[in-house]
Scaffold this active site. Structure first.
Site, PDB file in Angstrom:
ATOM      1  N   CYS A 246       0.803  -1.219   0.000  1.00  0.00           N
ATOM      2  CA  CYS A 246       0.000   0.000   0.000  1.00  0.00           C
ATOM      3  C   CYS A 246       0.837   1.271   0.000  1.00  0.00           C
ATOM      4  O   CYS A 246       0.496   2.247  -0.660  1.00  0.00           O
ATOM      5  CB  CYS A 246      -0.977  -0.003   1.158  1.00  0.00           C
ATOM      6  SG  CYS A 246      -0.194  -0.135   2.760  1.00  0.00           S
TER       7      CYS A 246
ATOM      8  N   HIS B  14      -2.199   0.653   7.163  1.00  0.00           N
ATOM      9  CA  HIS B  14      -2.502   0.967   5.773  1.00  0.00           C
ATOM     10  C   HIS B  14      -2.110   2.413   5.486  1.00  0.00           C
ATOM     11  O   HIS B  14      -2.016   3.238   6.391  1.00  0.00           O
ATOM     12  CB  HIS B  14      -4.009   0.773   5.524  1.00  0.00           C
ATOM     13  CG  HIS B  14      -4.382   0.784   4.087  1.00  0.00           C
ATOM     14  ND1 HIS B  14      -3.759  -0.001   3.141  1.00  0.00           N
ATOM     15  CD2 HIS B  14      -5.331   1.495   3.415  1.00  0.00           C
ATOM     16  CE1 HIS B  14      -4.287   0.213   1.972  1.00  0.00           C
ATOM     17  NE2 HIS B  14      -5.269   1.131   2.093  1.00  0.00           N
TER      18      HIS B  14
ATOM     19  N   ASP C  45      -7.972   5.664  -2.508  1.00  0.00           N
ATOM     20  CA  ASP C  45      -7.080   4.594  -2.073  1.00  0.00           C
ATOM     21  C   ASP C  45      -6.603   3.845  -3.300  1.00  0.00           C
ATOM     22  O   ASP C  45      -7.325   3.007  -3.851  1.00  0.00           O
ATOM     23  CB  ASP C  45      -7.823   3.655  -1.116  1.00  0.00           C
ATOM     24  CG  ASP C  45      -6.873   2.647  -0.482  1.00  0.00           C
ATOM     25  OD1 ASP C  45      -5.684   2.636  -0.854  1.00  0.00           O
ATOM     26  OD2 ASP C  45      -7.333   1.876   0.384  1.00  0.00           O
TER      27      ASP C  45
END
Lengths: 321, 655
Positions: free
Chosen positions: B413, B457, B473
């Site tokens: 991520c 994250h 995202d």
């Protein structure tokens, strides 16, 4: 005084009995000087129907004590001198053939007396010793299949030299248990010894002293001893003593139930002797060393070896309820 | 001298229990202690036992003193010249306990050893207060108590009997301990509190992010925080736990700013979505960041402040587990207008690094025509082209974004967020990175959500004119299952979520979930029983306006009642026989005489001693003594007691 006295007569009789007992104690004290405590214990032992073992060196008045007891209490007396070649038959008696009647007749031995003095009992062989001890225990003697009852009351005073002397067979613990009390006379104190040295011969004195009791009266006294009141707290006390004697790390073998019974019987007799209205803790304490001394075995790592000190240790450690 | 140091084997029976109890209470410390401390303890115990067995002499005093000095210096050396703190303190205690064995000669020394054992048990609570350590510590206390009894009881008492007695003693103590725990007034920041050493060596989010940071976190199963929702639970795709915001890029890593509170920050939010109410129990992080569902609109306590980037922060570093509640709304818009200075700030990046990416971004932006379309193009590129989501991304060099976008194409991520934010900035769109957690597993047993370190994250926010900051995202484009099913879902499918990387079976997973539920209750009710919980509990008990005085009085009252009840129970069990009235009267007499009778002293002997030692009237003493003996031991007589009473009262009058 007869055995068949009724209950109504008892109070008056009791007073007389007590007076007679006191006189007997006084007479004994006049012969055996300075041993009031031991004489009381010996009397208590007799009243409790127990047998007495006197353990001490020769010449300290063991024999004279036994003789004077017999004399004052009006009992028949026999003395057996124990030696290493003494046979059981020498003690209990033998059956001999009577030429006239052409039959065997039992010839009673010296054990057939109301008070038997077994002198230096540890010098005889165990076989001879056990003949006497069996007679003491059973209050009867069996010879050739016939049983002969021993007289009543029956009282054995055995004397024993301290076991570290040469040529002796010390009584084992199981035999010691048959004696209600074990006494040590010890040396007399200065004043008593002086009176003894300056006074008349004790044996001559003994002849002159009138008996104050007789066998029947003694039987009644023994019956009355058993009726002395034993209170609950006193039973608690005896139990506490017995329990302590079993649990104390200083003691290897404590008092058996028989020992506890002996303690109560002796204390009763002592209370009776001192006219207590019941058994007091003092009675228990007075008789404790004599009754328990030969029944307690000190632990191997204990610092207390003397039976007297061991008894004192027990008495000083147990609270009186 | 030999007598003083000699042993006689008298401790042989109880010593193994004492040593065992000590070993049991030192065991929880072993993993923290230097190895030589444990070795010292074991060798001292073995030596002491052998000495007792062989009845040897104990080491002489000079040797013991020398050993003590040596061990003290060794502790100073092992702990960087300090003896304060839990570590050196418990090491010192363990070493001194070991050396005490070498001078344990009599029962009194054994007492000291057992006291040290109790102290070691308490000291282990300074290290860790886990739920599972409680049964162990209780067992350690029980064993120490049993060793205590073994020491003082007669030799023929069985071990089972000692164990029963010590359990009973602990049981008697339990209600009092419970009352103390509940009612002893809690102070919010106790000056005696020892910070529990839990955060060292534990992973967590840090204040900057470079490639590889979060993927290393993903290996950790450790719980980051637990959440209890009051009502509805947000769907997985909405579970973005906002933490800190990073907005400065140096070509490789992103950094944030010190958490400064901004009192107007809250007013900038206009939220519309569903409101979720929840409480969070946050594990210690040693940082200020507070995690809340994106975006928090209300929170308590007051010590939590919102910063200008709409992140929450605690006033102090979070050294201990804390609990806070918050209200969040999932749909919102922030800052529909952005000042020129702010726009400039959020579009800054070093031009000389990652030249290919910057070039690529400018080309795409020119081709797209509008910002929205440009964003969609980039997202679609992540989705359509061959980008892979992986926990083991390759190592990146000087221009990490270039390398990632055009060569390796494998990342986690943080790679996607970093690349996306740079692409936005290069195209002139303000962007920033949000670090936090995404996901969370609902524990059906405790009805709470567990968020683990592996859920860490990073995502991005871009600012669009009139729409304000928008959450985008990029990871969702590459690996939508990461967002839908959580971290473990992305890696392995459904099962094994709480095991993160290696859950062997479904039942084990269920077991860990139920244990976690239990642990959450433990944290909430036992460890979290601080001033707030205590106040709430007192109110629930019906105490209006609880303060420490009321609690203290209640505590004293409860402890007194507890002791009285236990004493009555014990006294009823071991009730002495009713006292003989004669004995009572005699007791009055001895008290008045002022001379306590000795053990085994008969009344006659006592009277004799009284006559010898004091000036009491001897006829009075004799009368009391003889009447007492008559009443207590003599033939039952109804007048005896009355006579004794008269004699005693006469004595008391005369004395």
């Amino acid at each position: 005084m007869q055995r068949g006295s009724t209950q109504a007569q008892m109070p008056a009789d009791k007073e007389m009995q007590k007076a007679a007992l006191d006189t007997a104690r006084k007479s004994l004290n006049s012969i055996v000087l300075g041993k009031d405590q031991e004489i009381s214990l010996a009397l208590a032992c007799l009243l409790a129907r127990g047998h007495l073992l006197i353990e001490d060196l020769p010449g300290l008045g063991k024999t004279i004590l036994a003789q004077s007891l017999a004399r004052v209490l009006g009992l028949s007396f026999q003395r057996i001198q124990f030696t290493s070649d003494l046979l059981p038959a020498d003690i209990v008696g033998v059956s001999v053939f009577d030429q006239k009647l052409a039959e065997f007749r039992f010839q009673p031995g010296p054990v057939f007396a109301q008070l038997v003095l077994a002198d230096e009992v540890n010098r005889a062989t165990p076989k001879a010793q056990s003949a006497l001890l069996e007679a003491m225990e059973e209050k009867q003697v069996s010879v050739d299949g016939k049983t002969h009852n021993l007289p009543k009351p029956y009282f054995v005073v055995a004397t024993q030299n301290p076991s570290d002397q040469i040529g002796t067979f010390p009584l084992p613990e199981s035999q010691l248990d048959r004696f209600l009390m074990r006494l040590q006379l010890g040396y007399p104190n200065e004043a008593s010894e002086r009176a003894l040295l300056t006074g008349t011969d004790r044996r001559a004195m003994l002849e002159k002293i009138p008996p104050t009791l007789d066998a029947d009266t003694l039987g009644i006294l023994q019956d009355n001893v058993e009726r002395v009141h034993v209170s609950e707290p006193l039973i608690d006390y005896v139990q506490a003593l017995v329990r302590f004697s079993r649990e104390s790390p200083e003691i290897e073998t404590g008092l058996s139930p028989r020992g506890a019974l002996a303690l109560i019987a002796a204390a009763r007799a002592h209370a009776f002797l001192l006219h207590h209205s019941g058994v007091f803790p003092d009675d228990v304490q007075t008789v404790f060393a004599a009754v328990a001394g030969h029944r307690l075995k000190p632990a191997s790592r204990s610092g207390i070896r003397n039976p007297g000190e061991l008894s004192r240790h027990v008495l000083d450690s147990v609270a009186i309820p | 001298m030999s007598r003083r140091n000699g042993t006689d084997g008298s401790l042989l029976a109880s010593l193994p229990y004492t040593l065992g109890a000590l070993a049991f209470s030192i065991a929880p410390h072993v993993q923290y202690l230097p190895v030589w401390v444990t070795v010292t303890f074991l060798s001292c115990s073995a030596a002491r036992w052998y000495i007792e067995k062989r009845r040897w002499r104990l080491p002489p005093a000079w040797l013991r003193i020398a050993l003590a000095m040596l061990c003290f210096l060794a502790i100073l050396f092992s702990y960087n010249q300090t003896i304060s703190g839990v570590g050196p303190g418990s090491a010192l205690l363990a070493v001194m306990g070991s050396l005490k064995m070498l001078e344990t000669r009599v029962r009194r020394d054994q007492f000291v050893l057992l006291f040290i054992s109790i102290f070691m048990i308490m000291a282990s609570l300074l290290r860790e207060q886990y739920l599972w350590s409680l049964p162990y510590l209780l067992a350690a206390v029980l064993i120490t108590m049993t060793a205590w009894l073994r020491m003082s009881q007669a030799r023929d008492v069985s071990l089972l009997h000692s164990l029963r007695s010590s359990s009973r003693l602990l049981l008697y103590a339990a209600p009092i301990a419970l009352a103390m725990w509940i009612f002893f007034p809690r102070i919010s920041t106790p000056f005696w509190s020892v910070p529990i050493d839990t955060s060292s060596g534990r992973s967590g989010l840090s204040e900057n992010m470079s490639p590889g940071d979060i993927s290393s976190l993903s290996l950790s199963d450790a719980v980051a925080f637990r959440v209890t929702f009051d009502g509805a639970v947000p769907p997985p795709s909405q579970r973005y736990w906002r933490g800190l915001v990073l907005h400065q890029f140096n070509g490789r890593s992103w950094t944030g700013r010190e958490p400064l509170p901004d009192p107007k920050a809250r007013d900038r939010i206009s939220a519309t979505g569903d409101a979720y109410r929840y409480q969070v129990t946050l594990e210690p992080t040693r940082q200020h960041w507070i995690f809340a569902l994106d975006i928090p609109v209300d929170w308590s306590p007051e010590t939590i402040k919102m910063g200008s980037d709409l992140h929450l922060a605690y006033t102090f570093p979070i050294d201990q587990r804390i609990r806070y509640s918050a209200v969040s709304r999932t749909r919102y818009s922030v800052d529909s207008q952005l000042t020129r200075m702010a726009r400039d700030w959020y579009t800054r990046f070093p031009e000389e690094r990652n030249p290919r990416s910057i070039e690529y971004a400018r080309e795409l932006r020119a081709a797209a025509g509008s910002d929205e379309r440009y964003i969609n193009t980039v997202i679609r590129a992540f989705h359509d082209e061959e980008y892979f989501y992986t926990l083991q991304p390759p190592v990146l060099g000087r221009d990490p974004v270039d390398q990632f976008l055009f060569q390796t194409r494998r990342g986690f991520c943080e790679h996607y967020a970093s690349a996306f934010a740079l692409l936005m900035r290069a195209a002139g769109i303000p962007s920033r990175i949000v670090l936090g957690y995404q996901g969370g597993e609902l524990n059906p047993y405790g009805n709470h959500m567990i968020v683990r370190q592996s859920d860490a994250h990073a995502w991005t926010e871009v600012w669009l004119a009139d729409r304000g900051w928008q959450r985008i995202d990029p990871t969702a484009a590459v690996a939508p299952e990461r967002i839908e099913s959580g971290m473990s879902g992305a890696m392995f499918g459904e099962i094994g979520a709480s095991w993160g990387l290696n859950a062997p079976a479904e039942w084990l997973h269920q077991l860990t979930l139920s244990l976690d539920a239990l642990n959450a209750r433990w944290n909430e009710w036992i460890l979290g029983y601080g001033p707030e919980n205590q106040e709430r509990f007192m109110k629930w008990l019906g105490m209006s306006k609880p303060d420490w005085q009321k609690m203290f009085l209640t505590l004293i009252a409860l402890v007194t009642i507890g002791i009285v009840v236990i004493s009555i129970v014990l006294m009823r069990r071991n009730r002495p026989p009713p006292r003989d009235p004669a004995a009572v009267l005699y007791g009055q007499f001895t008290r008045k005489a002022g001379l306590p009778p000795r053990t085994g002293e008969t009344p006659f002997d006592y009277a004799q001693r009284l006559r010898e030692t004091s000036v009491q009237q001897s006829d009075c003493v004799d009368r009391v003594t003889s009447r007492y003996l008559k009443a207590r031991y003599g033939t039952p007589d109804e007048h005896a007691l009355q006579e004794l009473e008269d004699a005693v009262s006469k004595f008391r009058r005369s004395a």
